[in-house]
Design an enzyme around this catalytic site. Structure first.
Site, mmCIF file in Angstrom:
data_model
loop_
_atom_site.group_PDB
_atom_site.id
_atom_site.type_symbol
_atom_site.label_atom_id
_atom_site.label_comp_id
_atom_site.label_asym_id
_atom_site.label_seq_id
_atom_site.Cartn_x
_atom_site.Cartn_y
_atom_site.Cartn_z
ATOM 1 N N ASN A 172 -11.808 47.628 -12.696
ATOM 2 C CA ASN A 172 -10.894 46.608 -11.623
ATOM 3 C C ASN A 172 -10.219 47.322 -10.633
ATOM 4 O O ASN A 172 -9.413 48.122 -10.885
ATOM 5 C CB ASN A 172 -10.501 45.841 -12.447
ATOM 6 C CG ASN A 172 -9.595 44.512 -11.779
ATOM 7 O OD1 ASN A 172 -9.063 44.839 -10.543
ATOM 8 N ND2 ASN A 172 -9.577 43.311 -11.983
ATOM 9 N N HIS A 230 -5.573 46.853 -7.963
ATOM 10 C CA HIS A 230 -4.461 47.224 -7.705
ATOM 11 C C HIS A 230 -4.241 48.407 -6.683
ATOM 12 O O HIS A 230 -3.156 48.703 -6.368
ATOM 13 C CB HIS A 230 -3.526 47.777 -9.126
ATOM 14 C CG HIS A 230 -3.380 46.311 -9.760
ATOM 15 N ND1 HIS A 230 -2.781 45.331 -9.185
ATOM 16 C CD2 HIS A 230 -3.520 46.087 -11.147
ATOM 17 C CE1 HIS A 230 -2.665 44.342 -10.053
ATOM 18 N NE2 HIS A 230 -2.910 45.022 -11.117
ATOM 19 N N HIS A 245 -10.717 40.744 -8.283
ATOM 20 C CA HIS A 245 -10.383 39.197 -8.620
ATOM 21 C C HIS A 245 -9.733 38.786 -7.132
ATOM 22 O O HIS A 245 -8.713 39.342 -6.729
ATOM 23 C CB HIS A 245 -8.997 39.348 -9.481
ATOM 24 C CG HIS A 245 -8.582 38.199 -10.022
ATOM 25 N ND1 HIS A 245 -7.729 37.812 -10.978
ATOM 26 C CD2 HIS A 245 -8.902 36.808 -9.659
ATOM 27 C CE1 HIS A 245 -7.541 36.494 -11.070
ATOM 28 N NE2 HIS A 245 -8.090 35.743 -10.206
ATOM 29 N N ARG A 299 -8.050 36.127 -5.855
ATOM 30 C CA ARG A 299 -6.792 35.343 -6.012
ATOM 31 C C ARG A 299 -6.679 34.162 -5.340
ATOM 32 O O ARG A 299 -7.053 34.489 -3.926
ATOM 33 C CB ARG A 299 -5.700 35.897 -6.464
ATOM 34 C CG ARG A 299 -5.610 36.838 -7.520
ATOM 35 C CD ARG A 299 -4.213 37.330 -7.999
ATOM 36 N NE ARG A 299 -3.578 36.227 -8.820
ATOM 37 C CZ ARG A 299 -3.628 36.157 -10.001
ATOM 38 N NH1 ARG A 299 -4.094 37.063 -11.034
ATOM 39 N NH2 ARG A 299 -2.806 35.217 -10.518
ATOM 40 N N ARG A 318 -3.428 37.684 -2.864
ATOM 41 C CA ARG A 318 -2.120 38.533 -2.667
ATOM 42 C C ARG A 318 -2.709 39.966 -2.530
ATOM 43 O O ARG A 318 -1.971 40.931 -2.263
ATOM 44 C CB ARG A 318 -1.323 38.401 -3.905
ATOM 45 C CG ARG A 318 -1.746 38.720 -5.330
ATOM 46 C CD ARG A 318 -0.778 38.811 -6.268
ATOM 47 N NE ARG A 318 -0.440 37.432 -6.719
ATOM 48 C CZ ARG A 318 -0.129 37.036 -7.903
ATOM 49 N NH1 ARG A 318 -0.039 38.174 -8.959
ATOM 50 N NH2 ARG A 318 -0.218 35.919 -8.455
ATOM 51 N N GLU A 348 -14.073 38.247 -9.981
ATOM 52 C CA GLU A 348 -13.192 37.214 -10.898
ATOM 53 C C GLU A 348 -12.677 36.275 -9.995
ATOM 54 O O GLU A 348 -12.274 36.365 -8.866
ATOM 55 C CB GLU A 348 -11.870 37.904 -11.610
ATOM 56 C CG GLU A 348 -12.392 38.458 -12.867
ATOM 57 C CD GLU A 348 -11.059 39.333 -13.381
ATOM 58 O OE1 GLU A 348 -9.898 39.211 -12.906
ATOM 59 O OE2 GLU A 348 -11.347 40.448 -13.919
ATOM 60 N N THR A 402 -3.476 37.623 -14.842
ATOM 61 C CA THR A 402 -3.936 36.604 -15.813
ATOM 62 C C THR A 402 -3.354 36.587 -17.150
ATOM 63 O O THR A 402 -3.363 37.685 -17.799
ATOM 64 C CB THR A 402 -5.741 36.846 -15.844
ATOM 65 O OG1 THR A 402 -6.190 37.297 -14.748
ATOM 66 C CG2 THR A 402 -6.309 35.642 -16.426
ATOM 67 N N GLU A 415 -15.898 37.212 -21.785
ATOM 68 C CA GLU A 415 -14.951 38.276 -21.660
ATOM 69 C C GLU A 415 -13.999 37.757 -22.872
ATOM 70 O O GLU A 415 -13.154 36.949 -22.428
ATOM 71 C CB GLU A 415 -14.464 38.475 -20.302
ATOM 72 C CG GLU A 415 -13.436 39.875 -20.325
ATOM 73 C CD GLU A 415 -13.018 40.186 -18.966
ATOM 74 O OE1 GLU A 415 -13.843 39.905 -17.845
ATOM 75 O OE2 GLU A 415 -12.008 40.695 -18.985
ATOM 76 N N HIS A 443 -8.528 43.436 -20.468
ATOM 77 C CA HIS A 443 -7.178 42.797 -20.102
ATOM 78 C C HIS A 443 -6.126 43.924 -20.888
ATOM 79 O O HIS A 443 -6.068 43.668 -22.270
ATOM 80 C CB HIS A 443 -6.804 41.330 -20.483
ATOM 81 C CG HIS A 443 -5.678 41.169 -19.266
ATOM 82 N ND1 HIS A 443 -4.252 41.417 -19.577
ATOM 83 C CD2 HIS A 443 -5.779 40.479 -17.912
ATOM 84 C CE1 HIS A 443 -3.737 40.799 -18.269
ATOM 85 N NE2 HIS A 443 -4.672 40.299 -17.573
#
Ligand code: PXP
Length: 405
Positions: A171, A174, A207, A209, A213, A234, A265, A315, A355
């Protein structure tokens, strides 16, 4: 069929005649299916004591095992007609069939086929794809040869005894978070996605969102175009996002719950009373040729409801395991993940997990055989900063020094 199957019973070992005839016929058919009709094989049924001796003598392991295979043709290709010896401990075969709740005849056949594939140089302990190929062949043969009664359980057992290591989907959210901290154009999650692939990532996760963001539509589109593995998008259930997914067509959409103020999440979806609503979205995405995964807490009920939504993948949320404060709590959470994974796989779902996983807590979950893929972001991006810091500083220092020399 021309092949010869020799069966030897060690002293003091007795096996029902019907079982012997079933195994002999089935191995003969297996050779036929493998296009090796003219070959011969010797099956020896023996005791734990005898197999312990052989296990120690040839493999240095001083304990019993279920099956050993001794190929005759090592390095001689298939020219030689005697493929070799398969030696099975009837004691262990009986104990294990009991333990795994499997019908003995079918389990004995599975051990013979396992040994036969070893005679043909298949090896579940070598490399990345050899385990998968061996398991595929075991399943194909047992599908055709095992007794109908108890066959489903046997095939599930073989599937569950996964030899393959799990995959890693990285992922890159970030990286976009750092970019957005300055509203800049770098670092670019697109570049990070390519580098992650070079590092061995089996897929890239982003993801998108509701508040955008970090990751933006532009990132998703370019990553989809540029990567060689698969894109996993996601997202929360939202009309605009569903439209976007159908347009971009990622390999997979993972549906997650989303709360506007959350930092990340916070947990799995709650499917109670929402199966029909989720099923509608699953069907819409599947119609666009997108696989659908649901992010769920490690609970039996959640797995059962997921099955009803017609999603292909679940998941399992590993966040609570990752945040456990002590060993006891961590073990409890690990067992919940294990049980949920087993239930999901038995229901025919593909099992992923993710996660909060990091370099310290990945080991125990990565050993759960049902989990086919992990989705990991924060810890990898964090580590990338740390392992890259020294070089990044050195490069900047060099530019400063060179400016005046
Ligand atoms: N799986 C899901 C469903 C997530 O929402 C996230 C976080 O975006 C992850 C996995 C990855 O979690 P982490 O960043 O803690 O590795």
């Amino acid at each position: 069929m021309k092949n010869k199957i020799f069966i030897v019973l060690s002293e003091g070992i007795s096996v029902d005649k019907k079982v012997l005839s079933f195994v002999k016929k089935s191995i003969s058919k297996a050779l036929f299916l493998l296009k090796l009709s003219s070959k011969e094989v010797c099956l020896t049924f023996t005791s734990d004591e005898h197999l312990t001796k052989l296990n120690y003598k040839y493999l240095g392991r001083p304990y019993p095992t279920n099956v050993l295979a001794f190929p005759m043709r090592k390095g001689k290709g298939l020219k030689i007609s005697h493929l070799g010896d398969i030696i099975i401990s009837i004691d262990t075969a009986k104990k294990e069939a009991n333990l795994y709740n499997l019908n003995f005849e079918n389990y004995l056949l599975a051990l013979c086929i396992h040994g036969l594939l070893h005679l043909l140089d298949y090896d579940h302990q070598k490399g990345l794809y050899a385990p998968w190929l061996m398991q595929k062949n075991e399943l194909n043969l047992l599908e055709k040869l095992a007794y109908k009664e108890g066959k489903k359980e046997l095939l599930n057992f073989i599937k569950r005894r996964e030899y393959m290591p799990a995959k890693l989907a990285v992922n890159v959210d970030h990286v976009a978070t750092v970019r957005e901290a300055r509203k800049s154009y770098y670092p670019d999650p697109v570049h990070a996605a390519v580098l992650a692939e070079l590092g061995g990532a089996d897929g890239i996760v982003v993801h998108l969102r509701l508040d955008r963001r970090h990751v933006k539509e532009r990132d998703v589109r370019i990553i989809k175009e540029i990567i060689k593995t698969k894109l996993i998008l996601e997202m929360a259930i939202d009309e605009e996002l569903i439209k976007f997914a159908k347009e971009v067509k990622p390999y997979q959409v993972t549906l997650v719950p989303e709360r506007p103020e959350e930092v990340t999440t916070e947990g799995g979806m709650n499917l109670e009373g929402k199966v029909e609503e989720v099923k509608k979205v699953v069907r819409e995405l599947k119609k666009a040729n997108i696989k659908v995964s649901l992010f769920l807490n490690p609970e039996e009920k959640a797995m059962e409801l997921a099955k009803k939504t017609e999603a292909q993948i679940v998941e399992i949320h590993t966040g609570i395991y990752a945040e456990a404060l002590n060993e006891e709590e961590r073990e409890k959470e690990l067992s919940k993940i294990e049980t949920a994974a087993r239930i999901a796989k038995d229901l025919g779902l593909i099992v992923h997990a993710g996660h909060g996983l990091n370099y310290e807590n990945i080991g125990p979950v990565a050993a759960i055989p049902e989990i086919e893929e992990f989705s990991i972001g924060h810890s990898i991006v964090a580590r990338a900063i740390m392992v890259g810091m020294e070089r990044a500083v050195r490069e900047m220092k060099e530019l400063i020094l060179r400016a005046r020399t």
